[in-house]
Write a protein that holds these residues in place. Sequence first.
Motif, PDB file in Angstrom:
ATOM      1  N   ASN A  73       0.835  -1.197   0.000  1.00  0.00           N
ATOM      2  CA  ASN A  73       0.000   0.000   0.000  1.00  0.00           C
ATOM      3  C   ASN A  73       0.869   1.246   0.000  1.00  0.00           C
ATOM      4  O   ASN A  73       2.060   1.186   0.280  1.00  0.00           O
ATOM      5  CB  ASN A  73      -0.878   0.015   1.255  1.00  0.00           C
ATOM      6  N   LYS A  94      -6.194   2.701  -4.963  1.00  0.00           N
ATOM      7  CA  LYS A  94      -5.994   1.876  -3.759  1.00  0.00           C
ATOM      8  C   LYS A  94      -5.634   2.753  -2.563  1.00  0.00           C
ATOM      9  O   LYS A  94      -6.055   2.481  -1.430  1.00  0.00           O
ATOM     10  CB  LYS A  94      -4.897   0.823  -4.013  1.00  0.00           C
ATOM     11  N   ASN A  96      -7.148   2.934   1.401  1.00  0.00           N
ATOM     12  CA  ASN A  96      -6.383   2.921   2.659  1.00  0.00           C
ATOM     13  C   ASN A  96      -6.581   4.214   3.451  1.00  0.00           C
ATOM     14  O   ASN A  96      -6.619   4.187   4.679  1.00  0.00           O
ATOM     15  CB  ASN A  96      -4.894   2.710   2.373  1.00  0.00           C
ATOM     16  N   SER A 114      -4.596  -3.361   7.988  1.00  0.00           N
ATOM     17  CA  SER A 114      -3.196  -3.688   8.293  1.00  0.00           C
ATOM     18  C   SER A 114      -2.614  -2.642   9.254  1.00  0.00           C
ATOM     19  O   SER A 114      -1.747  -2.963  10.070  1.00  0.00           O
ATOM     20  CB  SER A 114      -2.358  -3.838   7.026  1.00  0.00           C
TER      21      SER A 114
END
Length: 316
Positions: free
Chosen positions: A103, A186, A190, A258
């Motif tokens: 990421n 993406k 996040n 995460s």
Amino acid sequence: MRVAIVGAGALGCAIGATLTEGGLETWLVRRSTEQVAQLQQHGLRVDDAAGSRIVDVHATTQPADVGPVDLVIVVVKSFHTEAAVRSSEPLIGPETVVVSMQNGLGQEDVIAGIVGRERVLAGRTYVGGVLVGPGHIRSGVAGRLSHLGELAEPVTPRVRALAETLTAAGLTTIACDDMIATCWDKLLVNVATGALAGITGLTYGQFYDEPRMVATASAAVAEAIAVAQATGVRLSMTDPAAVLRLAAEGLGPDFKTSMLQSLERGTKTEIDAVNDAVVRAGRAANIPTPVNDTLVACVTGIERAMADRLDREGTP
Ligand SMILES: NC(=O)C1=CN([C@@H]2O[C@H](COP(=O)(O)OP(=O)(O)OC[C@H]3O[C@@H](n4cnc5c(N)ncnc54)[C@H](OP(=O)(O)O)[C@@H]3O)[C@@H](O)[C@H]2O)C=CC1
Ligand SMILES: CC(C)(CO)C(=O)C(=O)O
């Protein structure tokens, strides 16, 4: 095809188990001798929608034991990229392709600086992995997409071939013409849930159930969209609600981002590569990013408190 996953943590094990079960010779590489011994002796326990099973994986701490592979997938945390790629030199042969599925922004430049730009592809994934215990993960691969492309040109034959091979092995991968846009897409996901879930400790189910979380997440995403648009990125989503829907798709109510997993373990987060990347790009483009700035301040503060506690008391 021979594959090495550099960074056999939550995501690396989820991808590694999938490719192993899909018939590709796949090596899980990490530094911890205890964790690797666990995988070598007992295999990897994978829990997913299909149930729980042991996958007989190849694992090592020594890239030299593996030798050159066709594909290296880098899935260490962003702040470990440089050291991990430098120590992966034995995996790189004349034809090896290296792709980051991490990421955040900027990993491809770090990798290219070490292995050469011509070997590097950009990748991003919506697959999720959670560490349950030593040698044990919960995997969210089924129904989630990964993306692959050249750094700055449309799809080439090598990208198409790799995407087909990964898809055939069970990691559904789309070959993309514009990876800058895909990486920002993406990043939006996040930005939506990573830091906020990390700060609050909320699982996905709790997060989406709290209107204030959803409103703050939408505000953070709206800033990132404004920054991307000001810098000419062709995003596929420009509505924060669509980003929040995508972030939740296919991940169960007890899923933990995460970033939350890092903070629960008392380790550093990727705030620098995620929300702070938006803040930096905003500053350069003269777009204000107060929500992301605040999220960065909160996560940095939590990291500071953990580090000081570690110095003082020996535990984070
Ligand atoms: N978890 C998820 O659902 C998702 C994660 N991502 C991204 O994937 C990346 C990895 O995340 P995640 O799997 O959660 O993180 P983890 O911390 O679970 O895994 C990272 C692994 O990297 C290993 N590592 C660190 N340094 C090295 C090194 N020098 N050489 C080899 N291995 C190394 C660590 O093991 P050891 O200490 O033993 O070396 C660790 O197990 C991040 O960029 C994250 O943002 C993206 C999508 C989803
Ligand atoms: C979007 C999500 C939650 C899973 O792909 C992720 O990237 C993360 O946890 O860092």
